[in-house]
Motif scaffolding. Sequence first.
Motif, PDB file in Angstrom:
ATOM      1  N   GLU A 501       0.918  -1.399   0.022  1.00 49.94           N
ATOM      2  CA  GLU A 501       0.133  -0.037  -0.062  1.00 49.94           C
ATOM      3  C   GLU A 501       0.722   1.232   0.128  1.00 49.94           C
ATOM      4  OE1 GLU A 501      -4.195  -0.846   2.168  1.00 49.94           O
ATOM      5  OE2 GLU A 501      -2.455  -1.203   3.297  1.00 49.94           O
ATOM      6  N   ASN A 502       1.989   1.250   0.743  1.00 48.11           N
ATOM      7  CA  ASN A 502       2.791   2.333   0.828  1.00 48.11           C
ATOM      8  C   ASN A 502       4.069   2.364  -0.289  1.00 48.11           C
ATOM      9  OD1 ASN A 502       4.050   0.332   1.853  1.00 48.11           O
ATOM     10  ND2 ASN A 502       4.865   1.149   3.829  1.00 48.11           N
ATOM     11  N   VAL A 503       3.575   1.785  -1.276  1.00 46.65           N
ATOM     12  CA  VAL A 503       4.954   1.644  -2.298  1.00 46.65           C
ATOM     13  C   VAL A 503       5.040   3.268  -2.955  1.00 46.65           C
ATOM     14  CG1 VAL A 503       2.997   1.436  -4.161  1.00 46.65           C
ATOM     15  CG2 VAL A 503       5.453   0.807  -4.472  1.00 46.65           C
ATOM     16  N   ALA A 504       6.412   3.326  -3.016  1.00 53.85           N
ATOM     17  CA  ALA A 504       6.737   4.875  -3.536  1.00 53.85           C
ATOM     18  C   ALA A 504       6.748   4.630  -5.098  1.00 53.85           C
ATOM     19  CB  ALA A 504       8.290   4.955  -3.254  1.00 53.85           C
ATOM     20  N   PRO A 505       6.394   6.052  -5.410  1.00 48.98           N
ATOM     21  CA  PRO A 505       6.111   6.106  -7.123  1.00 48.98           C
ATOM     22  C   PRO A 505       7.593   5.709  -7.811  1.00 48.98           C
ATOM     23  CG  PRO A 505       5.513   8.013  -6.067  1.00 48.98           C
ATOM     24  CD  PRO A 505       6.223   7.158  -4.792  1.00 48.98           C
ATOM     25  N   GLY A 506       7.502   5.181  -8.959  1.00 48.59           N
ATOM     26  CA  GLY A 506       8.645   4.911  -9.957  1.00 48.59           C
ATOM     27  C   GLY A 506       9.303   3.443  -9.541  1.00 48.59           C
ATOM     28  N   LYS A 507       8.589   2.927  -8.582  1.00 48.64           N
ATOM     29  CA  LYS A 507       9.454   1.719  -8.091  1.00 48.64           C
ATOM     30  C   LYS A 507       9.061   0.523  -9.176  1.00 48.64           C
ATOM     31  CE  LYS A 507       9.881  -1.422  -4.263  1.00 48.64           C
ATOM     32  NZ  LYS A 507       9.638  -2.049  -3.020  1.00 48.64           N
ATOM     33  N   LEU A 508       9.832  -0.234  -9.270  1.00 50.13           N
ATOM     34  CA  LEU A 508       9.852  -1.300 -10.313  1.00 50.13           C
ATOM     35  C   LEU A 508       9.044  -2.683  -9.544  1.00 50.13           C
ATOM     36  CD1 LEU A 508      10.382  -3.157 -12.846  1.00 50.13           C
ATOM     37  CD2 LEU A 508      12.863  -3.846 -11.913  1.00 50.13           C
ATOM     38  N   ILE A 509       8.099  -3.054  -9.916  1.00 49.62           N
ATOM     39  CA  ILE A 509       7.321  -3.829  -9.166  1.00 49.62           C
ATOM     40  C   ILE A 509       7.078  -5.419  -9.827  1.00 49.62           C
ATOM     41  CG2 ILE A 509       5.844  -2.192  -8.117  1.00 49.62           C
ATOM     42  CD1 ILE A 509       3.706  -3.128 -10.121  1.00 49.62           C
ATOM     43  N   GLU A 510       7.826  -5.431 -11.275  1.00 47.60           N
ATOM     44  CA  GLU A 510       7.790  -6.658 -11.954  1.00 47.60           C
ATOM     45  C   GLU A 510       8.427  -6.600 -13.226  1.00 47.60           C
ATOM     46  OE1 GLU A 510       6.631 -10.884 -12.632  1.00 47.60           O
ATOM     47  OE2 GLU A 510       6.716  -9.631 -10.625  1.00 47.60           O
ATOM     48  N   THR A 511       8.913  -7.502 -13.510  1.00 52.41           N
ATOM     49  CA  THR A 511       9.452  -7.629 -14.877  1.00 52.41           C
ATOM     50  C   THR A 511       8.807  -8.770 -15.650  1.00 52.41           C
ATOM     51  OG1 THR A 511      11.633  -6.828 -14.225  1.00 52.41           O
ATOM     52  CG2 THR A 511      11.639  -8.193 -16.366  1.00 52.41           C
ATOM     53  N   VAL A 512       8.235  -8.790 -16.634  1.00 55.51           N
ATOM     54  CA  VAL A 512       7.408  -9.837 -17.260  1.00 55.51           C
ATOM     55  C   VAL A 512       8.279 -10.270 -18.621  1.00 55.51           C
ATOM     56  CG1 VAL A 512       5.098  -9.026 -16.486  1.00 55.51           C
ATOM     57  CG2 VAL A 512       5.989  -8.169 -18.722  1.00 55.51           C
ATOM     58  N   SER A 513       7.996 -11.418 -18.989  1.00 61.00           N
ATOM     59  CA  SER A 513       8.504 -11.817 -20.277  1.00 61.00           C
ATOM     60  C   SER A 513       7.291 -12.801 -20.876  1.00 61.00           C
ATOM     61  CB  SER A 513       9.784 -13.009 -20.008  1.00 61.00           C
ATOM     62  OG  SER A 513       9.150 -14.131 -19.157  1.00 61.00           O
ATOM     63  N   ALA A 514       7.729 -13.274 -22.253  1.00 64.32           N
ATOM     64  CA  ALA A 514       6.495 -13.951 -23.215  1.00 64.32           C
ATOM     65  C   ALA A 514       7.158 -15.348 -23.448  1.00 64.32           C
ATOM     66  CB  ALA A 514       6.133 -12.864 -23.984  1.00 64.32           C
ATOM     67  N   VAL A 515       6.532 -16.075 -24.041  1.00 68.11           N
ATOM     68  CA  VAL A 515       6.652 -17.294 -24.718  1.00 68.11           C
ATOM     69  C   VAL A 515       5.812 -17.466 -26.111  1.00 68.11           C
ATOM     70  CG1 VAL A 515       7.728 -18.539 -22.641  1.00 68.11           C
ATOM     71  CG2 VAL A 515       5.080 -18.609 -23.326  1.00 68.11           C
ATOM     72  N   ASP A 516       6.325 -18.002 -26.681  1.00 73.68           N
ATOM     73  CA  ASP A 516       5.504 -18.230 -28.281  1.00 73.68           C
ATOM     74  C   ASP A 516       5.713 -19.556 -28.608  1.00 73.68           C
ATOM     75  OD1 ASP A 516       4.225 -18.305 -30.682  1.00 73.68           O
ATOM     76  OD2 ASP A 516       5.462 -16.388 -31.270  1.00 73.68           O
ATOM     77  N   LYS A 517       4.781 -20.405 -28.961  1.00 75.50           N
ATOM     78  CA  LYS A 517       4.832 -21.838 -29.300  1.00 75.50           C
ATOM     79  C   LYS A 517       5.403 -21.869 -30.915  1.00 75.50           C
ATOM     80  CE  LYS A 517       0.453 -23.001 -27.030  1.00 75.50           C
ATOM     81  NZ  LYS A 517      -0.958 -23.653 -27.132  1.00 75.50           N
ATOM     82  N   ASP A 518       5.507 -20.749 -31.584  1.00 70.99           N
ATOM     83  CA  ASP A 518       6.000 -20.982 -32.815  1.00 70.99           C
ATOM     84  C   ASP A 518       7.540 -20.806 -32.561  1.00 70.99           C
ATOM     85  OD1 ASP A 518       3.779 -20.945 -34.339  1.00 70.99           O
ATOM     86  OD2 ASP A 518       3.468 -18.653 -33.987  1.00 70.99           O
ATOM     87  N   GLU A 519       8.249 -21.228 -33.598  1.00 74.03           N
ATOM     88  CA  GLU A 519       9.713 -20.992 -33.890  1.00 74.03           C
ATOM     89  C   GLU A 519      10.195 -19.685 -33.838  1.00 74.03           C
ATOM     90  OE1 GLU A 519      11.449 -23.433 -36.685  1.00 74.03           O
ATOM     91  OE2 GLU A 519      10.865 -25.469 -35.684  1.00 74.03           O
TER      92      GLU A 519
END
Length: 795
Positions: A501-519
Motif C-alpha cells: 500500500e505504501n509503495v513509492a512512485p517509480g518503483k519497479l514491481i515486476e519484470t514480465v516475459s513472454a513465450v511463443d509456441k512458434d519457432e
Amino acid sequence: MREGLGLQVFLVCLGMAVCSHASMPQNHAHQRGLSLHRHKERGKEGQVLHRSKRGWVWNQFFVIEEYTGPDPVLVGRLHSDVDTGDGNIKYILSGEGAGTIFVIDDKTGNIHATKTLDREEQAQYTLTAQAVARDTNKPLEPPSEFIVKVQDINDNPPEFLHGPYYASVPEMSNVGTSVMQVTATDADDPTYGNSARLVYSILQGQPYFSVEPQTGIIRTALPNMDREARQEYDVVIQAKDMGGHMGGLSGTTEVKITLTDVNDNPPKFPQSVYTMSVSEDKVPGEEVGRLKAKDPDLGENGLVLYRLIEGDGMNMFEISVDSETQEAVIKLKKPVDFEAKRTYTLRVEASNKFEDPRFNAWGPYKDTATVKIMVEDADEPPAFTSPNYTFEVEENAPNGTVVGRVHARDTDVANSPIRYMILSYTDVDQFFTIDSEKGIIKTTRPLDRETQSWHNISVSAAEIGGNAERGFQEIRVNIKVKDLNDNAPEFAAQNDVLVCENVAPGKLIETVSAVDKDEMAHRQHFRFSIAPEAANNHNFTLKDNRDSTASIFVTRKGFSRMTQDIYFLPIEINDNGVPPMSSTNTLTIRVCSCDSRDTILSCNVEPFILPAGLSTGALIAILACIVILLAIVVLFVALRRQKKEPLIVFEEEDIRENIITYDDEGGGEEDTEAFDIATLQNPDGANGFLPRKDIKPELQYPTRPGTRPAANSVDVDDFIKTRISDADNDPTAPPYDSIQIYGYEGRGSVAGSLSSLETVTTDSDLDYDYLQSWGPRFKKLADLYGTKDPADDNS
C-alpha cells in the motif's frame, strides 16, 4: 659203528627192462657203492691206510615216472652183514611215502614202488631205513636216510599260459620289425635231457610274419604291408620240446596282429569338377554346397583341411570344415545378384592336417577340385532408390499438398510394376495419403507444428502380381512440419503481482516475459506495450527492455486496499514475426498490507487473524472432528431410510389404515402356509380397532358392529363392502383404499386365477358366469368376461 658190522646195499637196476637210458646212472651208482665196500686203501709209498668200516653204503635211488607195468617197480634192496638169512632180522622203512608209495619186504629188504609216480607232482622222496631184531624190535643199526629220485620222462607238452595274444604293428613297417614275444612253458625237468628244450615255429601267418625259433619273437616278414588293403592277421605259433626233433610234444597259440594306421595316403577328390547353385535371395552365412576329399587313413591321419586358392568368387564365398563329416562347406560371404553376375568359379584345395615326412617322397599330400556356382534368379522385393526419405511441408498447408515422392524399382528381369502403400500403424491418424502407382505423398488435412513437428511413417513397395511374402519392401519416410507464425505470444507465467500500500512512485514491481509456441527466428524478439484502452491509467507504466522482457513501474504514491485491492493492467505483446502476431494479456496487480520493511503481511480486504494461542495443528484437529461427526450423521440417516418398518403396528402404535402388499398369489383354500385367512376375515384384529400409523387421529372411530362380517364368514363381497364403508365414514382417512394383490390363487381356489397373463396371446375358454353372483361390484367384470345373453345379441 661197531667193527665187523656192516650193510651191503645192492641197487637192482630195473631200468634196463623199462627204459634203456636208465641203466647208465644205476650202474654208476652200483659201481660207486661197490667201491665203498673196500675198507682198506693203499696210500702213498705203499702205506696201507686203515679206515673204520661203515655199516651203510648209500647212493641215490632212481625210479622212472609214469611207469605203467603190471608189477610194482623194484626200487632197490637193503641187506645187513649181520643178516645170516635165518630170518631174525627185520627191515623197517619210514619217511615220505613209506607204506603207501614205497613198501619194503621186512625179510629180504626189497623196496618196491606200488604207485605210478609223477615228477611234476614230486621230484624226490626222503626215506629212513633201519634193521631191527625181529623178536625184540631192538635196533641192530642206527637209522639212516636215503633219497629216491623220480626220473623224468617227456610227458608234458609245452603250454602258452597267456594266449591268445593281441599285438599291433604300424603299417608300412620295415622287414624284421618286432611285433611281440610269445613264451611257452614245459613242466618237464629242464636239467635232464631235452624234455624241456623248446623250439618255436610259425604254422599260420606266412609270408607276412616270422618267429625266432629260440626266443619266440614275432617279426614282420614282408615290406609295405598296407592297412587299407588288409588290417588284421591271424598268426599261429607252435612251441615244440625235445629241441624240435621228431617225437617231441608241442603246443600252439593264436596271435591276432593288427596293422595300425600311418599317414600314407593323401586326400583325393572323387571328381575334379563340382557344380552348385545359390539363389540370389540368400543371405550371407547360408550354406551353398558341400564337397569332400576322401582319405582312407584314420584319426588324425585322415583329417583334411580345405581352402580356396583361386577363382572369381573368392570374395563372394568362404569355405569351412564340418568336423563331424570332414566335408568342405561352402557358404555365402556376400549377397549375390542374378542380374549383376550369374556364375562364379572357385578352386578348392584339400590337404592333410598332419603329414608324415617318411612318405613325402611318395608325392604331394594334397588334391584340388573346381567348383562352379550358378546364381539363380529369385523374386526379390522392390528396391528403393534411396535408403530413407526426408520431406518438409508447410504448417497449415491445405488438404492435398504434395509432401514428396518415393520411388522403388523391380530389380528382377521381369521389371514388374510397383504398388505403394503407407503402413497404417505408422500413420494412425491418417495425416497422409500416397499414390499407389506413382508414390506421391500428400496431406489429408492441415498440419499443426505445435501439436506434432515430425511425422515418421513407413511406406511399403510391392510388386503387382508378385509373391506377397517375398516381394515386399519397407522404407522410413520422415516428414518435418515447417513452422508458420500462427500463434500469438503470451505471458511466460500467469502470476499475480503483489504491491504494498505504501509503495513509492517509480518503483519497479515486476519484470514480465513472454513465450511463443512458434519457432523464434534469428534476432526475433517480443515487444511489450500497454493496451490502448489502458494507456491513460495513472497507476502503472511499462518499459520495453528490447530483450523480450518489459518492466512494470508504479506511477502513483501509495494505494488503499479498502478503496481498491486489485488492479488489472492489459499489456499487448507482439512477436514481430511473419506474419506478425500479437495478443493482449492481463497482468493482475494485488495491493497488500506490508510492514515497515516492505514485508507483505496480508493481501485480503479483511485479513483472517488466528485466535491467540490456537495453532494450525489444533485447527486441523477440530476440522477433522467435524468431518467425522458429519459422516456419522449421514450414515445414520442412510440407515434409517433403509430400515424396513412392520406392516402392522400392535398395541401403542397409531394406525390409520393398513395396506398389505403381496407379490405372490396365495395358495387358495389348500394353501395354509402363505398367510392367515383370518386377516381378511377380521382385519381389525382380536383386540379391537388397530389405528393407522400414517396420521394420528384426534378421535377414535370404532367400527360399526352391525356392518362387520361374521368371524367364520368367507364372503368376499361382504368383506369388501365393509372395508369400503369404514373408509368412507372415516373423516381422517386419505383418499385411497386398502388393496390386496394376488399373483396366484392356487389349485384349490374356487374362483381360479384372476391373472390375464395367460390369456394375452391365447383365447380363454374359462367360464366367468360365477362373477354374476358376486354382486354389483363385479358386474363390469361379469359383463366383460361372462357369457352374453342371447336376448341381448338379438336386440
